[in-house]
Motif scaffolding. Structure first.
Motif, short mmCIF file in Angstrom:
data_model
loop_
_atom_site.label_atom_id
_atom_site.label_comp_id
_atom_site.label_asym_id
_atom_site.label_seq_id
_atom_site.Cartn_x
_atom_site.Cartn_y
_atom_site.Cartn_z
N GLN A 87 0.87 -1.30 0.05
CA GLN A 87 0.11 0.05 0.17
C GLN A 87 0.85 1.43 -0.09
OE1 GLN A 87 -3.32 -0.86 -0.19
NE2 GLN A 87 -2.47 -2.77 0.27
N MET A 88 2.11 1.06 0.11
CA MET A 88 3.04 2.26 0.36
C MET A 88 3.48 2.85 -0.96
SD MET A 88 3.26 2.93 3.49
CE MET A 88 1.73 2.24 4.16
N GLY A 89 2.93 2.46 -2.00
CA GLY A 89 3.32 2.92 -3.23
C GLY A 89 3.82 1.94 -4.51
N THR A 90 3.55 2.41 -5.61
CA THR A 90 3.92 1.61 -6.93
C THR A 90 4.65 2.67 -7.82
OG1 THR A 90 1.81 1.82 -7.89
CG2 THR A 90 2.19 -0.22 -6.62
N ASP A 91 5.23 1.99 -8.79
CA ASP A 91 5.80 2.96 -10.00
C ASP A 91 4.96 3.24 -11.12
OD1 ASP A 91 6.02 0.53 -11.36
OD2 ASP A 91 8.05 0.17 -10.92
N ALA A 92 5.42 3.89 -12.04
CA ALA A 92 4.55 3.99 -13.19
C ALA A 92 3.84 2.67 -13.90
CB ALA A 92 5.49 4.87 -14.29
N THR A 93 4.61 1.51 -13.69
CA THR A 93 4.09 0.37 -14.53
C THR A 93 3.35 -0.53 -13.44
OG1 THR A 93 6.07 -1.09 -13.65
CG2 THR A 93 6.47 0.30 -15.85
N GLY A 94 3.22 -0.03 -12.09
CA GLY A 94 2.43 -0.73 -11.39
C GLY A 94 2.79 -1.55 -10.36
N GLN A 95 4.25 -1.74 -10.72
CA GLN A 95 4.96 -2.74 -9.75
C GLN A 95 5.39 -2.00 -8.41
OE1 GLN A 95 8.13 -4.73 -11.74
NE2 GLN A 95 7.50 -4.11 -13.43
N PRO A 96 5.31 -2.83 -7.42
CA PRO A 96 5.48 -2.41 -5.77
C PRO A 96 6.89 -1.52 -5.64
CG PRO A 96 5.47 -4.65 -5.73
CD PRO A 96 4.95 -4.28 -7.10
N LEU A 97 6.83 -0.64 -4.93
CA LEU A 97 8.33 -0.05 -4.72
C LEU A 97 9.02 -0.62 -3.47
CD1 LEU A 97 7.27 3.55 -4.79
CD2 LEU A 97 8.46 2.30 -6.55
N PHE A 98 8.27 -1.32 -2.44
CA PHE A 98 8.89 -2.09 -1.43
C PHE A 98 8.49 -3.53 -1.29
CE2 PHE A 98 9.09 2.42 -0.64
CZ PHE A 98 10.35 2.62 -0.54
N PHE A 99 8.26 -4.10 -0.18
CA PHE A 99 7.81 -5.59 -0.24
C PHE A 99 6.51 -5.61 -0.87
CE2 PHE A 99 6.07 -9.35 2.19
CZ PHE A 99 7.31 -10.41 1.86
N PRO A 100 6.46 -6.75 -1.63
CA PRO A 100 5.54 -6.86 -2.61
C PRO A 100 4.12 -7.64 -2.07
CG PRO A 100 7.04 -8.56 -3.19
CD PRO A 100 7.58 -7.81 -1.97
N PHE A 101 4.27 -8.44 -1.14
CA PHE A 101 2.90 -9.15 -0.75
C PHE A 101 2.39 -8.57 0.50
CE2 PHE A 101 6.30 -12.26 -2.27
CZ PHE A 101 5.77 -12.30 -3.50
N GLY A 102 0.98 -8.95 0.49
CA GLY A 102 0.10 -8.30 1.24
C GLY A 102 -0.12 -9.22 2.42
N PRO A 103 -0.81 -9.04 3.51
CA PRO A 103 -1.14 -9.77 4.79
C PRO A 103 -1.72 -11.03 4.43
CG PRO A 103 -2.54 -7.77 4.66
CD PRO A 103 -1.78 -7.66 3.67
N ALA A 104 -2.47 -11.18 3.10
CA ALA A 104 -2.95 -12.66 2.92
C ALA A 104 -1.76 -13.60 2.72
CB ALA A 104 -3.77 -12.45 1.58
N VAL A 105 -0.48 -13.16 2.44
CA VAL A 105 0.45 -13.97 1.87
C VAL A 105 1.34 -13.88 3.25
CG1 VAL A 105 2.74 -14.39 0.71
CG2 VAL A 105 0.68 -13.55 -0.50
N THR A 106 1.81 -12.48 3.81
CA THR A 106 2.65 -12.58 4.92
C THR A 106 2.15 -13.42 6.24
OG1 THR A 106 1.90 -10.53 5.63
CG2 THR A 106 3.77 -10.48 3.98
N LEU A 107 1.08 -13.24 6.51
CA LEU A 107 0.45 -13.80 7.82
C LEU A 107 0.65 -15.44 7.88
CD1 LEU A 107 -2.59 -11.52 8.73
CD2 LEU A 107 -0.77 -12.09 10.05
N PRO A 108 0.20 -16.19 6.89
CA PRO A 108 0.62 -17.52 6.92
C PRO A 108 2.00 -18.00 6.69
CG PRO A 108 -0.54 -17.08 4.98
CD PRO A 108 -0.67 -15.76 5.64
N VAL A 109 2.65 -17.38 5.84
CA VAL A 109 4.02 -17.62 5.53
C VAL A 109 4.89 -17.54 6.90
CG1 VAL A 109 6.05 -16.82 4.32
CG2 VAL A 109 3.93 -17.31 3.03
N ILE A 110 4.74 -16.22 7.51
CA ILE A 110 5.61 -16.07 8.60
C ILE A 110 5.10 -16.78 10.16
CG2 ILE A 110 6.38 -14.16 9.96
CD1 ILE A 110 6.48 -12.37 7.47
N VAL A 111 3.79 -16.41 10.13
CA VAL A 111 3.20 -16.82 11.36
C VAL A 111 3.42 -18.29 11.69
CG1 VAL A 111 1.39 -16.76 13.00
CG2 VAL A 111 1.60 -14.67 11.67
N ILE A 112 2.89 -19.13 10.54
CA ILE A 112 2.75 -20.64 10.85
C ILE A 112 4.03 -21.29 11.08
CG2 ILE A 112 2.21 -22.76 9.49
CD1 ILE A 112 0.03 -21.40 8.04
#
Lengths: 213, 185
Positions: free
Chosen positions: A161-186
């Motif tokens: 949510q912190m920004g994308t470039d002109a082509t729509g690609q993320p500027l920082f970490f690319p995955f949202g909580p739907a990915v990060t929560l299970p990958v990190i928490v499990i």
């Protein structure tokens, strides 16, 4: 679980610094008040202890191992604020000595893995200690590890949510909580169990033969 | 003075780099950092790559996979992320090589003492841990089972905790006997 430099947007890590600064200031005052003139040696020894504890490997089934975070042990042995302060210094040293973590993400890592983990560990321990010391330690440390993993996952998860470039690609970490929560928490549900077991063993042993102060 | 200046410049640089998103600029700055490090570049680059490999490969591969499935572009993100993280880690490791941490924090006598004592205590604890590990290995025929390794890890952490309590008291008494606290009063 450290977040490395370069994955977190400035607006997030600067906000984390703004939140961490009063917490560090309070921790220094609190530790200075509680430890008086023994503050410097105690803090130094605690920091060194936390640093070296992170090199103690927890054996995992299958022949592999993970490393101890150590905040739960520090918090139960010395209190929330000394643990937070010592762990923050450890993060600085790890960043400078090994390139692990980083200085821009220091506040995020310190708040999630230092302060939140320590506070949750001690809080749950106090709530459950009536059911038995072991229950308090085991559940407290496990909750501390899991809560810090959830916080790290959420911080990473808001980066798209912190920004994308002109082509729509993320500027920082690319995955949202739907990915990060299970990958990190499990995985941390298991790592937390290992850490809780180890902390319980350590406190059982040191509790039986306490060193005179 | 040199160390404090170095620390300040590095702090400004790492914060500034997180505001740069153009891979050409990031690549240029990385080349500049290589030039700055000179002969130390290969060693520092190797350490930086080892430090970031796990996270960067996982994030990059995950993004390439998800973007490919969605039919979206991914090249620019992968280049930008890897260049930025490598540059920041390389600069940090380069700083650690150049910097005398004790001198860098000598603006605060208390902080300086904490750093000096911490670095010394880390060596003491590492030696203790290494002794424990070697003793454990020397007493084990073959690979110990999970229960034995868990018990050993618990003993190692317990020994560290006890040593820490003793060391804190010992260092405190040592500092008091040398008048450290009187000088500060």
């Amino acid at each position: 679980m450290h977040i490395p430099d370069g994955l977190i947007a400035p607006q997030v890590y600067l906000a984390a610094y703004a939140a961490a600064a009063p917490a560090w200031a309070y921790a220094v005052r609190k530790v200075a008040r509680d430890f008086d003139e023994s503050l410097i040696p105690r803090l130094a020894v605690l920091t060194a202890l936390a640093f070296v504890l992170t090199t103690v490997m927890i054996p995992l089934p299958g022949g592999t191992s993970g490393h101890v975070i150590g905040v739960g042990l520090l918090a139960l042995a010395f209190g929330i604020w000394p643990a937070f302060l010592a762990y923050s210094l450890v993060l600085v040293l790890q960043s400078l000595l090994f390139g692990a973590g980083g200085i821009t993400v220091l506040a995020v890592n310190a708040l999630a893995m230092g302060l939140a983990a320590a506070a949750v560990t001690v809080g749950v321990h106090r709530l459950l200690v009536g059911w038995g010391k072991s229950v308090g330690v085991l559940v407290g440390v496990w909750c501390g590890v899991v809560v810090s993993a959830v916080l790290v996952a959420l911080v990473l998860g808001v980066q798209p949510q912190m920004g994308t470039d002109a082509t729509g690609q993320p500027l920082f970490f690319p995955f949202g909580p739907a990915v990060t929560l299970p990958v990190i928490v499990i995985p941390h549900l298991i790592i937390g169990a290992g850490e809780a077991l180890l902390t319980w063993m350590v406190l059982s042993v040191t509790g039986r033969r306490r060193v005179p102060a | 003075m040199k160390d404090r200046l170095l620390l300040s410049v590095w702090l400004v640089a790492v914060v500034g780099i997180t505001f740069i998103h153009d891979p050409v600029w990031l690549g240029g700055l990385l080349l500049l950092a290589f030039a700055l490090a000179g002969k130390a570049t290969p060693g520092l680059l190797k350490r930086a790559l080892v430090a970031i490999a796990l996270v960067n490969i996982a994030v990059s591969a995950g993004f390439v996979l998800s973007a490919s499935i969605a039919g979206e572009p991914w090249g620019l993100f992968v280049i930008r992320l890897n260049l930025r993280v490598l540059l920041l880690t390389f600069l940090t490791l380069w700083l650690a090589r150049q910097l005398d941490l004790v001198r860098a924090v000598d603006f605060s006598p208390s902080l300086k003492f904490v750093v000096v004592l911490t670095l010394g205590q880390i060596k003491t604890f590492q030696r203790l841990l290494s002794d424990y590990r070697m003793a454990f290995r020397s007493r084990s025929l073959g690979r110990p089972d999970l229960k034995t390794r868990t018990r050993s890890a618990g003993r190692q952490a317990g020994a560290l905790l006890e040593k820490a309590e003793l060391q804190a008291t010992e260092v405190n008494l040592g500092m008091r006997s040398r008048g450290f606290f009187d000088d500060r009063a």
